[in-house]
Design a protein around this motif. Structure first.
Motif, PDB file in Angstrom:
ATOM      1  N   ARG C 103       6.152  -2.539   2.458  1.00  0.00           N
ATOM      2  CA  ARG C 103       6.953  -2.556   1.224  1.00  0.00           C
ATOM      3  C   ARG C 103       6.157  -3.196   0.085  1.00  0.00           C
ATOM      4  O   ARG C 103       5.406  -4.158   0.315  1.00  0.00           O
ATOM      5  CB  ARG C 103       8.244  -3.355   1.464  1.00  0.00           C
ATOM      6  N   PRO C 104       6.332  -2.743  -1.136  1.00  0.00           N
ATOM      7  CA  PRO C 104       5.584  -3.345  -2.242  1.00  0.00           C
ATOM      8  C   PRO C 104       5.995  -4.796  -2.456  1.00  0.00           C
ATOM      9  O   PRO C 104       7.171  -5.148  -2.328  1.00  0.00           O
ATOM     10  CB  PRO C 104       5.967  -2.468  -3.451  1.00  0.00           C
ATOM     11  N   SER C 105       5.022  -5.618  -2.777  1.00  0.00           N
ATOM     12  CA  SER C 105       5.230  -7.047  -3.081  1.00  0.00           C
ATOM     13  C   SER C 105       5.921  -7.815  -1.950  1.00  0.00           C
ATOM     14  O   SER C 105       6.543  -8.857  -2.182  1.00  0.00           O
ATOM     15  CB  SER C 105       5.978  -7.217  -4.404  1.00  0.00           C
ATOM     16  N   HIS C 106       5.833  -7.310  -0.744  1.00  0.00           N
ATOM     17  CA  HIS C 106       6.210  -8.063   0.452  1.00  0.00           C
ATOM     18  C   HIS C 106       4.934  -8.476   1.182  1.00  0.00           C
ATOM     19  O   HIS C 106       3.839  -8.101   0.800  1.00  0.00           O
ATOM     20  CB  HIS C 106       7.062  -7.208   1.388  1.00  0.00           C
TER      21      HIS C 106
END
Lengths: 353, 353, 353, 353
Positions: C103-106
């Motif tokens: 997931r983005p920015s995880h």
């Protein structure tokens, strides 16, 4: 209480009193991607657990470990491994008689003085039950160590010594008898001695020898954290230990340098190994071997004078189910602590390569 | 290289090779407001320095410590105490013959394997010269310890033993002879033995006993950092040490619990002291005593086979000025390491009171 | 994984993944003899727990802590406090869709790259669920701190700021609204903003301000472990934190020295407090105050591109029950970490007095 | 004093007061086999040293580092690197006027209260002179980091900001002006501002931005020792620092998650980088960037009230040669601390691979 953690990178932190809800620990720094052999872990716990034979304490503690984290689908993830071992057989009433009494050569008095309070049940934090957490962590460390093998065995009980050098022994025999001595004949004598002592309501000390093989050259940090210094601390941190020697040990003090020096073979191995596999605090690839001294268990089934909290000498008699000799159950603990030391140094050594 | 620091709160970090510009260290955590006795510090260094008597190495190293920080107008300020001891008598040419040779039972081979390089001059970092920094820090630690006294002495050289128990000895006699044995008669035998060994171009091992008095109850952190475990690590981290035992030690393994237990007096002291002043890893106020095993020095003045970097066995002969027996000069080092352990536990103990 | 412990003497070590059996920790160094207020501990956990109001995630996690050791008859014994919080509402199926997707920015991608494996369920070890263990330890630390009070509150949500200085606020109002802003009017605006954002399937950031009062002079170790440096690390170690400032902070960079200096009163207090209660890394007795920046939660309920393990960009949509704004639930976490820092420095400070 | 060491494996321990004999340190854990560029080390020291330009203090301190150990024939040996920088220009008489006076917003008062004594000359241990040791260690760390580059620069002085994003800057210009701002035009404004402030006998604050490139994925330990948490602690431990933010920082708190999330490219890089190169405490391979807030120097050349040891307010005027703005000389310190953090995490990361 400081000093509840052991290791720098492969690090065990423990908690737990013998008669609290559970003991357990957290293992930090276990590398990811290791498919754990859970049976092997439980097997180590079973080697330590009470009630396993007729020469150890007859308490019944199943000592089942529950892993809470750090393992996903059976494989280590690199995150901390939390675990607990529940105290299922607490029988706290056994210990009410020591609430206000300090038993001789126990930690009752020193804990009370240091902390101003203590969980007196079964020795609380000072109980050797705490070592079960070490055995869990050590069993995992063993799985990190790859080809390195660690074999401890009972080398003496009282004045009965296994005289043979370790090279003459077959370690596969260690588990074939209750006292964990790889020589069947000597084992029988040891067992007989322990049974006799128990009948007298007394206890007896002994020594454990440990041999570590297939160690790569280069483990150990050579000033304060010498490999043997950490092994020594690891062993001395086990309950009832009074001494540690490695390689030629105390005997080596009587030798001359010309006798004691281990001459090289062309491949870097040595013709003799009085150094015990360590030079300058760093493993040299030869077998590491050391010996650990265990005092007799302090709880005897005889009348003894104890000290009351009010400063009076009172007569008391050991109750409960205790070990007449701690050495047979100490074998897996010695191995576990050795495994923790080696795993930590292995990770440290990787860091600058 | 990890493992260059010792202690948690009273912490010594050291640096230095035997033939570099200087050795030295940083002492963190020394409490502020202590008026230092600098003469006492230099005196400890003088007890360790080469050339002090005719039974130790005749190298000349004045070993003068220079304090660089942490002390203002003679008083500790609570900030880190940096210090150096310059290497004034380097004679590096003495060591060119070992540049590409690994001496037996030295750390040449293991350092080279671990780091891929080494300062070969005089053993470099593995030289016992490093212990001078420990002596400086230990001398300061002693000044932190107040009433606690630490007395080490030579208890054996080869098979010549000082048989008397420590209680029968007068420690004020320890410094009255070159071998640092408080019994004049036994000291003479030891000295004769060392001279004989030196004449043979050989070396000999020995043991040091150390007695610590006036220790308050409560020092030590009772799981992994037991007081005796840290003492053991401290001693095993000294060059040439092969073993450590405290209290009843290895002898205690042959005893029964009913004999070994230390019964209380009403004031909390004990009638006997086989425990060696420590119960459950915590000081109990009785004398702490332990014994340390030193192997014979590896550098002998005889021809021996060594290993060349190319994997060939070559004949070499020890050169230079070496100790025929390390024990007399080890006395202040043993005391220094003991002082560091106690000072650290003293500070730790204060933190939760 | 290193870095699972926080503190030197008052030390928390944690374990646990969000969807494993349990999370928990071990607190070392808690002084003995403290009668714990267990309700107060649970109350702190309740301030952090999901489902507590209509502006936070609607997951149901009761977050009940079980203490396993270190406490006897309600009083701390000085031994390590082990504790667990079981994961009762795991709903692992919610997360199967992210098994092979980053997931983005995880932290999905970075964990996978670092460890080669991960427990992908609910973020595993990277989940903010881990902070529940910090809240438990912080709640105990608060009980160690005596008169010191720690009050955190929401000082902004998105661009809605509480403009008043902290001195004008009544901290007893902080818990009177769901967003934990002590000004009722601003709180309402913040709540409205969060509800609007949630309706959009989006998330929003914010800041937390924390004020510590009644701090004795002298806490902090003034080189690397300055009091504000440890507070900063403590805050930056909380999930979603992007910044930390104390005292005059970033605003102070625009000031002149003649404006910024805090002049003394005769009693050692200062007329202004742009220093934020800390001089040279050591508390000066004035209020300590700092501000912490939280980014918007990465899980949005909108379609977003993610990366598959095979290196393809795939469309995904956030599922599950997530916080539209992390700040309200972060308040007790900020307080807990501040308490851990202060308790540790308090113990350290005792050690040399 | 605890807290004199920084790092776990690549570890710096420092000592020294500004007007003692020398400052210095010990670097543990530097990998062996590195051919050191000594000129590069001295160059970093020269960037920090007083007297280098007409906008910094005109004190003359040559700041020459002497290496005492750990390096043999120009190559690191893996053993601890001890070093000193002698204090050649002590001018202690300059400071006699502050012996019994606590200057506002200095550490005089807090040191005196904490330790009961202090070396008052030039701030003693609290002087920023201590950072010279960090610069030495950081310069060595940079040589360990290989391809990773670290570039800090002045991004604001007072309210004069360099508005361009770092991507638009040419870091090779940073050293081309005295204020170390890579934009020549803004640099001129900053210099003019600093000169004006100095003429007023005042001081001014500012900010430093730092950009780290070519960081491999996987550095950072993701719970308490998150990469940005250690960077934050490292920066906050520098004298005069009041704040730290990385990636979107405090601005990010005003954003929505849908705006803030960094979408992936197929190769694992991200299209935007509001995360600042770190996800979940672990580097993700993108640029790491952060901003550090420095307050105005407390020593102003104007009359100010100070506190006497007797509790009286006394007028005093700053003497000596001080910086009107600390930022230009802070650039190499910020870079050095960043290098220490990265080198340490690089070694830690190797340990489990």
């Amino acid at each position: 209480m400081a000093g509840n953690s052991f290791g720098t990178l492969f690090k065990l932190t423990t908690f737990g009193e013998s008669h609290g809800i559970a003991i357990g620990g957290i293992i930090d720094g276990c590398p990811p991607g290791i498919q754990l052999d859970f049976e092997a872990i439980q097997q180590e716990l079973d080697r330590r657990k009470p009630g396993q034979s007729d020469i150890v304490t007859q308490r019944k503690e199943p000592d089942t470990v529950e892993f809470l984290s750090g393992i996903f689908e059976g494989v280590t993830t690199g995150t901390p491994i939390g675990f607990t071992i529940h105290n299922t057989n607490q029988k706290s009433k056994d210990y009410s008689h020591i609430k206000d009494v300090y038993r001789p050569s126990h930690a009752d008095y020193t804990y009370q003085q240091k902390y101003g309070t203590r969980d007196y049940r079964g020795g609380g934090r000072s109980s050797a039950r705490e070592t079960a957490s070490r055995v869990v962590a050590g069993a995992i460390a063993k799985q990190v160590l790859g080809e390195i093998t660690i074999n401890a065995y009972t080398s003496s009980v009282g004045d009965i010594y296994l005289e043979q050098p370790y090279q003459a022994l077959d370690f596969s025999k260690t588990e074939s008898n209750a006292v964990r001595c790889p020589d069947a004949e000597v084992a029988e004598q040891m067992i007989a001695r322990i049974k006799k002592i128990r009948k007298e309501g007394d206890t007896i000390g002994g020594t454990v020898t440990c041999v570590i093989r297939n160690v790569p050259v280069g483990l150990g940090e050579p000033v304060f954290d010498k490999l043997h210094a950490e092994l020594g601390k690891a062993m001395l941190s086990i309950n009832a230990v009074k001494g540690f020697e490695y390689g030629s040990g105390f005997c080596g003090t009587k030798m001359k340098g010309s006798e004691h020096n281990d001459l090289f073979n062309p491949d870097g191995s040595t013709k003799t190994n009085l150094s015990g596999g360590i030079q300058g605090g760093i493993s040299n690839g030869m077998d590491i071997y050391f010996r650990v001294a265990f005092k007799p268990v302090a709880t005897v089934m005889q009348k003894q004078e104890a000290l009351s909290a009010e400063g009076e000498l009172v007569e008391m008699q050991g109750k409960g189910r205790h070990d007449p000799c701690v050495v047979p159950r100490a074998i897996p603990i010695v191995e576990a602590m050795a495994a923790l030391v080696l795993a930590d140094f292995m990770l440290l050594n990787k860091s600058y390569q």
